[in-house]
Design an enzyme around this catalytic site. Structure first.
Site, mmCIF file in Angstrom:
data_model
loop_
_atom_site.group_PDB
_atom_site.id
_atom_site.type_symbol
_atom_site.label_atom_id
_atom_site.label_comp_id
_atom_site.label_asym_id
_atom_site.label_seq_id
_atom_site.Cartn_x
_atom_site.Cartn_y
_atom_site.Cartn_z
ATOM 1 N N HIS A 56 -55.720 -57.216 39.292
ATOM 2 C CA HIS A 56 -55.187 -56.654 38.259
ATOM 3 C C HIS A 56 -54.187 -57.181 37.044
ATOM 4 C CE1 HIS A 56 -51.553 -57.013 41.024
ATOM 5 N NE2 HIS A 56 -51.041 -55.865 39.918
ATOM 6 N N HIS A 58 -51.341 -57.267 35.928
ATOM 7 C CA HIS A 58 -49.534 -57.951 36.190
ATOM 8 C C HIS A 58 -49.639 -59.679 36.506
ATOM 9 C CE1 HIS A 58 -48.848 -53.582 37.821
ATOM 10 N NE2 HIS A 58 -49.023 -53.395 36.079
ATOM 11 N N ASP A 60 -47.057 -60.796 37.182
ATOM 12 C CA ASP A 60 -47.194 -62.102 38.479
ATOM 13 C C ASP A 60 -48.170 -62.156 39.225
ATOM 14 O OD1 ASP A 60 -47.237 -58.766 38.859
ATOM 15 O OD2 ASP A 60 -46.643 -59.080 41.192
ATOM 16 N N HIS A 61 -49.661 -61.717 38.693
ATOM 17 C CA HIS A 61 -51.338 -61.889 38.965
ATOM 18 C C HIS A 61 -52.172 -62.539 38.613
ATOM 19 C CE1 HIS A 61 -50.650 -59.250 42.703
ATOM 20 N NE2 HIS A 61 -49.669 -58.962 41.595
ATOM 21 N N HIS A 114 -52.359 -48.745 41.229
ATOM 22 C CA HIS A 114 -51.148 -49.145 40.874
ATOM 23 C C HIS A 114 -51.845 -49.161 39.686
ATOM 24 C CE1 HIS A 114 -47.957 -52.467 41.333
ATOM 25 N NE2 HIS A 114 -49.014 -53.317 40.551
ATOM 26 N N ASP A 133 -52.514 -55.536 44.249
ATOM 27 C CA ASP A 133 -50.975 -53.982 44.716
ATOM 28 C C ASP A 133 -51.562 -53.276 45.141
ATOM 29 O OD1 ASP A 133 -49.525 -56.671 44.470
ATOM 30 O OD2 ASP A 133 -48.539 -56.206 42.433
ATOM 31 N N HIS A 171 -48.220 -59.255 48.017
ATOM 32 C CA HIS A 171 -46.687 -59.843 48.178
ATOM 33 C C HIS A 171 -46.434 -59.197 49.658
ATOM 34 C CE1 HIS A 171 -45.503 -59.087 43.977
ATOM 35 N NE2 HIS A 171 -46.747 -58.237 44.177
#
Ligand code: ZN
Ligand code: FE
Length: 242
Positions: A56, A58, A60-61, A114, A133, A171
């Site tokens: 996805h 975001h 942090d990915h 998410h 996530d 995570h």
């Protein structure tokens, strides 16, 4: 199964996942938040990178993906429907597509909740699930874009996979999720055992992932058909957890 997997810790609590196909030596990576730790792991594993799988949009990915693509010439795979907010895709996919990786194939599973465009990758031959996530050990992702119904349907897709599937999530949230899960489902012996294992692993500074889907099916309150008492506790849980 010819594909092996290694967790690469990134940022505060993210995991990126390094895949290696033993037959061809091909390497892949899932959700590289950062380039530097990815490069260190890639160099140690053979110094090539063939595929970058994104779950996805975001940061942090995905934030490490452009640099890895430039350095190694890897192909970036992501949801066609989210192409406008992902790094430039080389392979744009949707639900039901198969992405070849060495001798294996990753099946694309649409898992909105998410985010609307979230997808997961499932390697059926030997059983690896990269769920980003959407699902964590003992929990699930926050609903930033989708509805609770979307998330429920997405998690039900995971529940249909073989129990020996290794869950590789985005995570390390397991220990805090365990507190919530134990509040909701305090009598669950499988959950109690998993929570004790998690406390020990984290005490030793070790990852709690991957975990088998079978363990999650028995312990994750979002995958379990909860009894009436647990559902009642679930309704009051928001007063205890923010
Ligand atoms: Zn996210
Ligand atoms: Fe994330």
């Amino acid at each position: 199964m010819t594909v092996s997997v290694t967790a690469i810790p990134m940022l505060a609590d993210n995991y990126s996942w390094l895949l290696k196909d033993s037959g061809t030596g091909k390497l892949g990576i899932v959700d590289p938040a950062e380039a530097a730790p990815a490069i260190a792991a890639i160099e140690a594993a053979g110094g090539r990178l063939d595929v970058i799988f994104l779950t996805h949009h975001h940061g942090d990915h995905i934030d490490g993906a452009p640099e890895l693509k430039t350095k190694y010439g890897a192909k970036i795979v992501g949801n066609a429907g989210d192409a406008h907010r992902l790094p430039k895709l080389d392979i744009a996919v949707q639900e039901g597509d198969y992405v070849p990786f060495g001798a294996a194939n990753a099946r694309v599973i649409a898992t909105p909740g998410h985010t609307i465009g979230h997808i997961a990758y499932y390697f059926g031959d030997g059983g690896l699930l990269f769920c980003g996530d959407t699902m964590f050990s003992l929990g699930c992702g926050k609903l930033f874009e989708g509805t609770a119904e979307d998330m429920y349907e997405s998690l039900q897709k995971f529940a249909e996979l073989p129990k020996e599937t290794l869950v590789c999530a985005g995570h390390e949230y397991t220990q805090s999720n365990a507190k919530f899960a134990l509040f909701v489902d305090p009598q669950n012996a499988a959950l109690q055992a998993r929570a004790a294992q998690v406390a020990q692993l984290r005490g030793e500074g070790k990852a709690t992932l991957p975990v088998t889907l079978g363990v999650e099916m028995a312990s994750n309150p979002f995958l379990r058909a909860l009894d009436a008492a647990s559902l009642k506790r679930l309704r009051t849980a928001k007063d205890h957890f923010s």
